[in-house]
Design a protein around this motif. Structure first.
Motif, PDB file in Angstrom:
ATOM      1  N   GLY A 142       1.001  -1.483   0.027  1.00 59.52           N
ATOM      2  CA  GLY A 142      -0.330   0.105   0.146  1.00 59.52           C
ATOM      3  C   GLY A 142       1.217   1.326   0.273  1.00 59.52           C
ATOM      4  N   ASN A 143       0.554   2.328   0.615  1.00 64.31           N
ATOM      5  CA  ASN A 143       0.845   3.444  -0.051  1.00 64.31           C
ATOM      6  C   ASN A 143       1.501   3.727   1.224  1.00 64.31           C
ATOM      7  N   ILE A 144       2.693   3.727   1.193  1.00 62.98           N
ATOM      8  CA  ILE A 144       3.560   3.344   3.597  1.00 62.98           C
ATOM      9  C   ILE A 144       3.783   4.420   3.940  1.00 62.98           C
ATOM     10  N   ASP A 145       4.306   5.401   2.507  1.00 66.14           N
ATOM     11  CA  ASP A 145       4.262   6.857   3.312  1.00 66.14           C
ATOM     12  C   ASP A 145       2.665   7.863   4.128  1.00 66.14           C
ATOM     13  N   ASP A 146       1.329   7.721   2.676  1.00 69.00           N
ATOM     14  CA  ASP A 146       0.185   7.918   3.576  1.00 69.00           C
ATOM     15  C   ASP A 146       0.252   7.067   4.613  1.00 69.00           C
ATOM     16  N   ILE A 147       0.070   6.252   4.775  1.00 68.93           N
ATOM     17  CA  ILE A 147      -0.548   5.358   6.108  1.00 68.93           C
ATOM     18  C   ILE A 147       0.450   5.997   7.532  1.00 68.93           C
TER      19      ILE A 147
END
Length: 261
Positions: A142-147
């Motif tokens: 997934g988008n780890i930065d966003d998480i």
């Protein structure tokens, strides 16, 4: 990596109070000793708060959490908050069952962690993002930065998302760490011991982001160094070499370079 953070830990030998995973207590204690900290494991409700009051940092790890241990974690966490010492919260397997997620929610109602550290699936579950998991492991993407950013905003604390590339959100910015070795995923408790090393680094006099980057960089370099030894053939031979490497200086791990990564 800031070598002075490692040196401060070794000069001060901080006492790190653990309420942690039953499976990893011995490994975490020995690993922290090798790194330069002093471990104490105290999960009894009647002493949890008192132990936190004399500690320099606190680790709360729900890896093998039982119902009767939740209040001890909350008591220790509240005492740590009152004293003003760092608290590392490790939501092990938070995505696996509703019970584990409820435990984390209960802890966060009363305890203010300095850092929440977990794999992508664990952190994603806390903010209701969708990443595939299996047991306590994260296997999806997934988008780890966003998480990480969403978790930082929701819980108002620093976030560490471990993985092939570790993502840190602290000091209002994203920080990345790419040190490490696949053999870490072949031994029990590698992530749990990382929480202990993080807690020790948080007792130093530097900004949180720098402390976290140093802890993760050093830990990953220790794993790389251990895996490179000629006698290491797999997880069994890697483990004692990794324990040794945790006691080394950043210069020893980084090919003679003092500044590190």
């Amino acid at each position: 990596m800031n070598p002075d953070i490692i040196q401060q830990v070794r000069n001060n030998t901080p006492l790190i109070h653990h309420l942690t995973n039953q499976v990893v207590m011995n490994f975490s204690a020995n690993g922290l000793l090798a790194f330069g900290g002093s471990p104490v494991m105290a999960k009894e409700l009647r002493e949890a708060a008192d132990m936190a009051k004399i500690a320099d940092a606190l680790v709360l790890n729900i890896g093998t959490i039982l119902e009767n241990e939740i209040e001890a974690m909350i008591a220790a966490g509240k005492a740590a908050n009152e004293k003003g010492i760092p608290v590392v919260l490790d939501p092990v397997g938070a995505a696996a069952t509703s019970f584990r997620k409820e435990v984390i929610e209960r802890i966060l109602q009363d305890v203010r962690p300095t850092v929440i550290k977990g794999n992508a699936g664990e952190i994603a579950s806390l903010v209701n993002a969708d990443i595939q998991t299996r047991g306590v492991d994260s296997i999806g993407e997934g988008n780890i930065d966003d998480i990480a950013e969403k978790a930082r905003k929701q819980f108002d604390t620093a976030i560490v998302v471990t993985g092939k590339t570790d993502v840190i959100y602290a000091d209002q910015k994203l920080i990345y760490n790419q040190t490490g070795h696949p053999l870490l995923s072949s031994i029990t408790g590698a992530g749990c011991l990382l929480g202990s090393v993080v807690a020790a680094c948080l007792t130093t006099s530097y900004p949180v982001g720098e402390q976290l980057r140093t802890a993760l960089s050093f830990y990953g370099l220790a794993a790389e160094h251990a895996a490179e030894q000629s006698h290491v053939q797999g997880p069994g031979t890697f483990l004692p070499s990794f324990m040794d490497a945790l006691s080394f200086t950043p210069k020893q791990l980084n090919g003679g370079t003092e500044d590190g990564i």
